[in-house]
Write a protein that holds these residues in place. Structure first.
Motif, PDB file in Angstrom:
ATOM      1  N   ALA A 136     -59.842  -7.604  15.301  1.00 18.08           N
ATOM      2  CA  ALA A 136     -58.473  -7.143  15.540  1.00 18.08           C
ATOM      3  C   ALA A 136     -58.196  -7.026  17.039  1.00 18.08           C
ATOM      4  N   VAL A 137     -59.173  -6.504  17.779  1.00 20.92           N
ATOM      5  CA  VAL A 137     -59.018  -6.400  19.238  1.00 20.92           C
ATOM      6  C   VAL A 137     -58.913  -7.788  19.861  1.00 20.92           C
ATOM      7  N   ILE A 138     -59.779  -8.707  19.437  1.00 21.86           N
ATOM      8  CA  ILE A 138     -59.737 -10.070  19.977  1.00 21.86           C
ATOM      9  C   ILE A 138     -58.434 -10.759  19.582  1.00 21.86           C
ATOM     10  N   LEU A 139     -57.945 -10.511  18.369  1.00 22.39           N
ATOM     11  CA  LEU A 139     -56.681 -11.092  17.933  1.00 22.39           C
ATOM     12  C   LEU A 139     -55.513 -10.571  18.781  1.00 22.39           C
ATOM     13  N   LEU A 140     -55.527  -9.296  19.121  1.00 26.81           N
ATOM     14  CA  LEU A 140     -54.470  -8.752  19.972  1.00 26.81           C
ATOM     15  C   LEU A 140     -54.495  -9.378  21.364  1.00 26.81           C
ATOM     16  N   TYR A 141     -55.695  -9.579  21.903  1.00 24.75           N
ATOM     17  CA  TYR A 141     -55.791 -10.274  23.193  1.00 24.75           C
ATOM     18  C   TYR A 141     -55.318 -11.713  23.077  1.00 24.75           C
ATOM     19  N   LEU A 142     -55.646 -12.377  21.976  1.00 23.38           N
ATOM     20  CA  LEU A 142     -55.210 -13.751  21.773  1.00 23.38           C
ATOM     21  C   LEU A 142     -53.692 -13.837  21.676  1.00 23.38           C
ATOM     22  N   ILE A 143     -53.074 -12.897  20.986  1.00 23.81           N
ATOM     23  CA  ILE A 143     -51.610 -12.870  20.902  1.00 23.81           C
ATOM     24  C   ILE A 143     -51.001 -12.684  22.294  1.00 23.81           C
ATOM     25  N   MET A 144     -51.588 -11.800  23.094  1.00 22.75           N
ATOM     26  CA  MET A 144     -51.081 -11.580  24.450  1.00 22.75           C
ATOM     27  C   MET A 144     -51.231 -12.843  25.300  1.00 22.75           C
ATOM     28  N   LEU A 145     -52.367 -13.532  25.170  1.00 26.87           N
ATOM     29  CA  LEU A 145     -52.587 -14.754  25.935  1.00 26.87           C
ATOM     30  C   LEU A 145     -51.631 -15.864  25.501  1.00 26.87           C
ATOM     31  N   LEU A 146     -51.428 -16.006  24.200  1.00 22.61           N
ATOM     32  CA  LEU A 146     -50.500 -17.032  23.723  1.00 22.61           C
ATOM     33  C   LEU A 146     -49.065 -16.717  24.136  1.00 22.61           C
ATOM     34  N   ARG A 147     -48.715 -15.459  24.141  1.00 24.15           N
ATOM     35  CA  ARG A 147     -47.380 -15.064  24.583  1.00 24.15           C
ATOM     36  C   ARG A 147     -47.176 -15.385  26.065  1.00 24.15           C
ATOM     37  N   LEU A 148     -48.219 -15.165  26.869  1.00 24.93           N
ATOM     38  CA  LEU A 148     -48.130 -15.525  28.289  1.00 24.93           C
ATOM     39  C   LEU A 148     -48.024 -17.035  28.471  1.00 24.93           C
TER      40      LEU A 148
END
Length: 140
Positions: free
Chosen positions: A48-60
Motif C-alpha cells: 500500500a505504501v509503495i502503491l501510494l508512492y507509485l501514484i504520486m510518481l505517475l501523477r508527477l
C-alpha cells in the motif's frame, strides 16, 4: 528479517516481542521506517505504501507532460526522479538489496529537513501546473 516477519497482514500495532520492540532494527524511526511498516502491517501494508508512492510518481509524470514550459516540465521530471531515487534506495536498503546509505523515505522518515525539502519540491511542481492552467485560460 523484520520485513519478512510481518507476513501477509502484519503483527499489528504495538505488538510486544516484535523485532522493532526488541531493538533489532537500528534507527527504526528514521532510515528503517519501511521495515517497521512492513512488520506492523505486513505485505499488504508495504505494498500500500509503495502503491501510494507509485501514484504520486505517475501523477508527477502526467503533470510534467501537461506543462507547456520546457523548464517547468524538466523541473517536474527532476522532482519525480529525486522522489523515485529516494524511495527505490530506501526500500532496497531495508530489504537488503542496496547498501545502507542513510537516505530517508520521503514523507515517512522522522526528520524535518527531508519533509520540508520534498514538500517544497511538490509545491513547486503543483504551482507550475497551476501557472500553466492560468496562462492557457488567458490565451483564450
Amino acid at each position: 528479517m523484520a520485513v519478512g516477519s510481518g507476513r501477509l497482514f502484519g503483527k499489528g500495532l504495538f505488538k510486544a516481542g516484535s523485532m522493532s520492540q526488541l531493538g533489532y532494527i537500528p534507527d527504526d524511526h528514521t532510515d528503517f521506517i519501511f521495515s517497521i511498516t512492513c512488520e506492523t502491517f505486513g505485505f499488504v501494508g508495504g505494498m500500500a505504501v509503495i502503491l501510494l508512492y507509485l501514484i504520486m510518481l505517475l501523477r508527477l509524470l502526467v503533470l510534467s507532460r501537461k506543462i507547456e514550459d520546457r523548464f517547468g516540465s524538466m523541473l517536474t521530471v527532476g522532482v519525480m526522479a529525486m522522489l523515485l531515487f529516494h524511495v527505490f534506495e530506501n526500500v532496497g536498503m531495508v530489504i537488503g538489496v542496496m547498501p545502507v546509505t542513510g537516505i530517508p523515505l520521503p514523507f515517512m522518515s522522522y526528520g524535518g529537513s527531508s519533509l520540508i525539502a520534498f514538500t517544497i519540491l511538490l509545491f513547486i511542481a503543483v504551482r507550475l501546473d497551476a501557472s500553466t492552467r492560468q496562462f492557457s485560460v488567458h490565451k483564450l
